[in-house]
Motif scaffolding. Structure first.
Motif, PDB file in Angstrom:
ATOM      1  N   MET A   1       0.861  -1.192   0.000  1.00  0.00           N
ATOM      2  CA  MET A   1       0.000   0.000   0.000  1.00  0.00           C
ATOM      3  C   MET A   1       0.893   1.236   0.000  1.00  0.00           C
ATOM      4  SD  MET A   1      -2.666  -1.307   2.936  1.00  0.00           S
ATOM      5  CE  MET A   1      -3.369   0.288   3.195  1.00  0.00           C
ATOM      6  N   ASP A   2       0.463   2.283  -0.691  1.00  0.00           N
ATOM      7  CA  ASP A   2       1.287   3.494  -0.771  1.00  0.00           C
ATOM      8  C   ASP A   2       1.494   4.151   0.585  1.00  0.00           C
ATOM      9  OD1 ASP A   2      -1.294   4.396  -0.538  1.00  0.00           O
ATOM     10  OD2 ASP A   2      -1.217   5.733  -2.268  1.00  0.00           O
ATOM     11  N   THR A   3       0.625   3.898   1.538  1.00  0.00           N
ATOM     12  CA  THR A   3       0.790   4.457   2.883  1.00  0.00           C
ATOM     13  C   THR A   3       1.588   3.534   3.791  1.00  0.00           C
ATOM     14  OG1 THR A   3      -1.326   3.495   3.552  1.00  0.00           O
ATOM     15  CG2 THR A   3      -1.347   5.782   2.774  1.00  0.00           C
ATOM     16  N   VAL A   4       1.995   2.383   3.268  1.00  0.00           N
ATOM     17  CA  VAL A   4       2.710   1.404   4.086  1.00  0.00           C
ATOM     18  C   VAL A   4       4.112   1.130   3.570  1.00  0.00           C
ATOM     19  CG1 VAL A   4       2.702  -0.963   4.974  1.00  0.00           C
ATOM     20  CG2 VAL A   4       0.558   0.301   4.810  1.00  0.00           C
ATOM     21  N   THR A   5       4.249   0.631   2.341  1.00  0.00           N
ATOM     22  CA  THR A   5       5.549   0.135   1.901  1.00  0.00           C
ATOM     23  C   THR A   5       6.130   0.895   0.724  1.00  0.00           C
ATOM     24  OG1 THR A   5       4.899  -2.058   2.647  1.00  0.00           O
ATOM     25  CG2 THR A   5       6.875  -1.918   1.310  1.00  0.00           C
ATOM     26  N   GLU A   6       7.143   1.679   1.064  1.00  0.00           N
ATOM     27  CA  GLU A   6       8.018   2.266   0.067  1.00  0.00           C
ATOM     28  C   GLU A   6       9.415   1.784   0.434  1.00  0.00           C
ATOM     29  OE1 GLU A   6       7.131   6.481  -0.232  1.00  0.00           O
ATOM     30  OE2 GLU A   6       5.452   6.011  -1.582  1.00  0.00           O
ATOM     31  N   ALA A   7      10.443   2.381  -0.102  1.00  0.00           N
ATOM     32  CA  ALA A   7      11.810   1.878   0.081  1.00  0.00           C
ATOM     33  C   ALA A   7      12.195   1.736   1.553  1.00  0.00           C
ATOM     34  CB  ALA A   7      12.802   2.776  -0.642  1.00  0.00           C
ATOM     35  N   GLU A   8      11.901   2.733   2.383  1.00  0.00           N
ATOM     36  CA  GLU A   8      12.308   2.689   3.790  1.00  0.00           C
ATOM     37  C   GLU A   8      11.699   1.495   4.524  1.00  0.00           C
ATOM     38  OE1 GLU A   8      12.170   5.480   7.789  1.00  0.00           O
ATOM     39  OE2 GLU A   8      11.764   6.398   5.852  1.00  0.00           O
ATOM     40  N   MET A   9      10.407   1.258   4.316  1.00  0.00           N
ATOM     41  CA  MET A   9       9.758   0.119   4.968  1.00  0.00           C
ATOM     42  C   MET A   9      10.306  -1.197   4.419  1.00  0.00           C
ATOM     43  SD  MET A   9       7.736  -1.340   7.083  1.00  0.00           S
ATOM     44  CE  MET A   9       6.394  -0.388   7.694  1.00  0.00           C
ATOM     45  N   ALA A  10      10.522  -1.285   3.111  1.00  0.00           N
ATOM     46  CA  ALA A  10      11.050  -2.517   2.524  1.00  0.00           C
ATOM     47  C   ALA A  10      12.431  -2.837   3.087  1.00  0.00           C
ATOM     48  CB  ALA A  10      11.092  -2.402   0.999  1.00  0.00           C
TER      49      ALA A  10
ATOM     50  N   GLU B   1       9.155   5.552 -10.733  1.00  0.00           N
ATOM     51  CA  GLU B   1       9.227   5.744  -9.277  1.00  0.00           C
ATOM     52  C   GLU B   1       9.336   4.401  -8.556  1.00  0.00           C
ATOM     53  OE1 GLU B   1       6.697   9.551  -7.951  1.00  0.00           O
ATOM     54  OE2 GLU B   1       5.575   8.158  -9.234  1.00  0.00           O
ATOM     55  N   GLN B   2       8.567   3.425  -9.031  1.00  0.00           N
ATOM     56  CA  GLN B   2       8.614   2.098  -8.418  1.00  0.00           C
ATOM     57  C   GLN B   2      10.003   1.481  -8.612  1.00  0.00           C
ATOM     58  OE1 GLN B   2       5.755  -0.687  -9.996  1.00  0.00           O
ATOM     59  NE2 GLN B   2       5.712  -1.846  -8.103  1.00  0.00           N
ATOM     60  N   ALA B   3      10.561   1.590  -9.803  1.00  0.00           N
ATOM     61  CA  ALA B   3      11.900   1.053 -10.074  1.00  0.00           C
ATOM     62  C   ALA B   3      12.942   1.744  -9.199  1.00  0.00           C
ATOM     63  CB  ALA B   3      12.235   1.215 -11.552  1.00  0.00           C
ATOM     64  N   LYS B   4      12.784   3.061  -8.986  1.00  0.00           N
ATOM     65  CA  LYS B   4      13.717   3.799  -8.132  1.00  0.00           C
ATOM     66  C   LYS B   4      13.667   3.267  -6.694  1.00  0.00           C
ATOM     67  CE  LYS B   4      14.882   8.381  -6.469  1.00  0.00           C
ATOM     68  NZ  LYS B   4      14.393   9.714  -6.211  1.00  0.00           N
ATOM     69  N   MET B   5      12.449   2.993  -6.189  1.00  0.00           N
ATOM     70  CA  MET B   5      12.319   2.442  -4.832  1.00  0.00           C
ATOM     71  C   MET B   5      12.986   1.075  -4.738  1.00  0.00           C
ATOM     72  SD  MET B   5       8.574   3.451  -3.361  1.00  0.00           S
ATOM     73  CE  MET B   5       7.577   3.675  -4.815  1.00  0.00           C
ATOM     74  N   VAL B   6      12.780   0.239  -5.741  1.00  0.00           N
ATOM     75  CA  VAL B   6      13.385  -1.096  -5.742  1.00  0.00           C
ATOM     76  C   VAL B   6      14.907  -0.976  -5.773  1.00  0.00           C
ATOM     77  CG1 VAL B   6      13.650  -3.233  -7.055  1.00  0.00           C
ATOM     78  CG2 VAL B   6      11.373  -2.238  -6.740  1.00  0.00           C
ATOM     79  N   ARG B   7      15.433  -0.082  -6.604  1.00  0.00           N
ATOM     80  CA  ARG B   7      16.888   0.125  -6.663  1.00  0.00           C
ATOM     81  C   ARG B   7      17.424   0.582  -5.308  1.00  0.00           C
ATOM     82  NH1 ARG B   7      15.934   1.807 -11.769  1.00  0.00           N
ATOM     83  NH2 ARG B   7      15.675   3.995 -11.203  1.00  0.00           N
TER      84      ARG B   7
END
Length: 168
Positions: A77-86, A106-112
């Protein structure tokens, strides 16, 4: 007088009910009946489980080919998991599933960001050359407590080289 029943008599009290309260495991797993398991609460009554707790498997299938032994993952969820949470989830042995409520870039940047995260790194590694022996690795293990030693073409640290010579 207490408003709560004694937990030791829960099974006897339940026998008095005409119909069972809650859902069976079959009902919980039936999306048509229960609507899925998204935010349901589970209440397991004392003495109502007929197997030992250590027999329960917490292994969860994340994808067709990936399973984890401890079901510790965060919601995409956008309010839960972005790079920091992952990253935090990975550091605790879990999985953070990056959400897709953004552009592919943006999603690829978070994964990187997650993939490139380094939880500390060795700034002064002890290395050996191809000319060293297993005895040298054992000496390092005895002195420093680890045995993962990179084999390189040259010594990176002269001090470690001198101390290794003293050990042999």
């Amino acid at each position: 007088m207490s408003a709560f029943l004694n937990h030791t008599t829960a099974n006897e009290v339940l026998k008095e009910y005409g119909r069972r309260d809650g859902l069976s495991i079959e009902g919980l797993m039936d999306e048509q009946l229960s609507g899925g398991l998204t935010y349901n609460d589970f209440l397991i009554l004392p003495g109502f489980i007929d197997f030992a707790a250590e027999k329960a498997s917490l292994e969860s299938k994340i994808t067709k080919n990936i399973s984890i032994k401890t079901p510790f993952l965060s919601s995409p969820m956008d309010t839960v998991t972005e790079a920091e949470m992952a990253i935090s989830m990975a550091l605790t042995g879990g999985i953070g599933i990056i959400h897709h409520n953004c552009s592919a870039e943006e999603q690829a940047k978070m994964v990187r960001t997650v993939k490139k995260f380094e939880n500390g790194f060795i700034t002064d590694p002890i290395v050996l050359t191809a000319d060293h022996t297993v005895a040298d690795v054992k000496a390092i293990k005895e002195k420093f407590g680890f045995c993962g030693v990179p084999i390189t073409g040259t010594y990176l640290n002269i001090e470690h080289s001198k101390s290794l010579t003293k050990l042999n």
